[in-house]
Design a protein around this motif. Structure first.
Motif, mmCIF file in Angstrom:
data_model
loop_
_atom_site.group_PDB
_atom_site.id
_atom_site.type_symbol
_atom_site.label_atom_id
_atom_site.label_comp_id
_atom_site.label_asym_id
_atom_site.label_seq_id
_atom_site.Cartn_x
_atom_site.Cartn_y
_atom_site.Cartn_z
ATOM 1 N N TYR A 154 0.838 -1.200 0.000
ATOM 2 C CA TYR A 154 0.000 0.000 0.000
ATOM 3 C C TYR A 154 0.873 1.250 0.000
ATOM 4 O O TYR A 154 2.046 1.206 0.336
ATOM 5 N N LEU B 238 -13.073 7.628 1.920
ATOM 6 C CA LEU B 238 -12.559 6.641 0.970
ATOM 7 C C LEU B 238 -13.363 5.344 1.021
ATOM 8 O O LEU B 238 -13.652 4.744 -0.015
ATOM 9 N N ASP C 220 -15.816 3.001 -1.806
ATOM 10 C CA ASP C 220 -15.384 1.614 -2.021
ATOM 11 C C ASP C 220 -13.888 1.479 -2.287
ATOM 12 O O ASP C 220 -13.472 0.639 -3.085
ATOM 13 N N ILE C 221 -13.091 2.307 -1.632
ATOM 14 C CA ILE C 221 -11.641 2.185 -1.714
ATOM 15 C C ILE C 221 -11.165 1.532 -0.416
ATOM 16 O O ILE C 221 -11.326 2.108 0.659
ATOM 17 N N VAL D 135 -3.552 3.243 0.897
ATOM 18 C CA VAL D 135 -4.410 2.566 -0.082
ATOM 19 C C VAL D 135 -3.525 1.797 -1.059
ATOM 20 O O VAL D 135 -2.321 2.034 -1.151
ATOM 21 N N HIS E 126 -3.070 1.265 -7.123
ATOM 22 C CA HIS E 126 -4.005 1.548 -8.220
ATOM 23 C C HIS E 126 -5.158 2.462 -7.793
ATOM 24 O O HIS E 126 -5.857 3.013 -8.633
ATOM 25 N N ASN E 127 -5.357 2.643 -6.485
ATOM 26 C CA ASN E 127 -6.399 3.550 -5.970
ATOM 27 C C ASN E 127 -5.858 4.915 -5.577
ATOM 28 O O ASN E 127 -6.618 5.789 -5.165
ATOM 29 N N ARG E 128 -4.553 5.099 -5.695
ATOM 30 C CA ARG E 128 -3.920 6.319 -5.185
ATOM 31 C C ARG E 128 -4.501 7.593 -5.795
ATOM 32 O O ARG E 128 -4.880 8.518 -5.074
ATOM 33 N N GLU E 129 -4.553 7.674 -7.116
ATOM 34 C CA GLU E 129 -4.995 8.905 -7.770
ATOM 35 C C GLU E 129 -6.431 9.259 -7.383
ATOM 36 O O GLU E 129 -6.737 10.403 -7.049
ATOM 37 N N ARG E 130 -7.315 8.286 -7.414
ATOM 38 C CA ARG E 130 -8.717 8.528 -7.050
ATOM 39 C C ARG E 130 -8.839 8.912 -5.581
ATOM 40 O O ARG E 130 -9.591 9.826 -5.229
ATOM 41 N N ALA E 131 -8.084 8.225 -4.716
ATOM 42 C CA ALA E 131 -8.121 8.529 -3.282
ATOM 43 C C ALA E 131 -7.642 9.950 -3.021
ATOM 44 O O ALA E 131 -8.271 10.697 -2.253
ATOM 45 N N ASP F 158 -19.467 8.514 -4.602
ATOM 46 C CA ASP F 158 -19.676 7.945 -5.934
ATOM 47 C C ASP F 158 -20.848 6.976 -5.968
ATOM 48 O O ASP F 158 -21.323 6.613 -7.032
#
Length: 104
Positions: free
Chosen positions: A4, A23, A27-28, A55, A58-63, A94
């Motif tokens: 993570y 987050l 659903d992160i 996180v 692959h969830n970093r940018e959205r988080a 979301d």
């Protein structure tokens, strides 16, 4: 949960918990670290005692975008109404918290 990346850290554990909730509502999957190390401040370097939110990469940018929006306040992202149940939701979400329908 290995592999993570840290997306948020703050000395205020309540703020860290709020970020975790934002987050999780999107659903992160989140891992909290250092939530009980505050008493070590002075004995340990401050940066190692702050509560942190981690996180998957692959969830970093959205988080980070969600965290930024949550910290900016309600003016940043407009609210929306669930197309399924009509619930009014804040822009940072979301998915409808009531029925699980994704934002259209």
């Amino acid at each position: 949960m290995s592999g993570y990346v840290r997306v948020f850290a703050h000395s205020n554990a309540l703020l860290v918990s709020h970020v975790r909730n934002v987050l999780a509502a999107a659903d992160i999957p989140v891992e909290l670290r250092n939530m009980v190390l505050g008493g070590g401040a002075g004995e340990l370097p401050l940066g190692e005692c702050e509560p942190e939110v981690w996180v998957a990469p692959h969830n970093r940018e959205r988080a980070e975008a969600l965290i930024h929006a949550a910290m900016a306040g309600p003016g940043e992202m407009p609210g929306w109404h669930c197309p399924n149940c009509g619930e009014t939701l804040e822009g940072v979400f979301d998915t409808c918290w009531r029925c699980g329908t994704p934002k259209a």
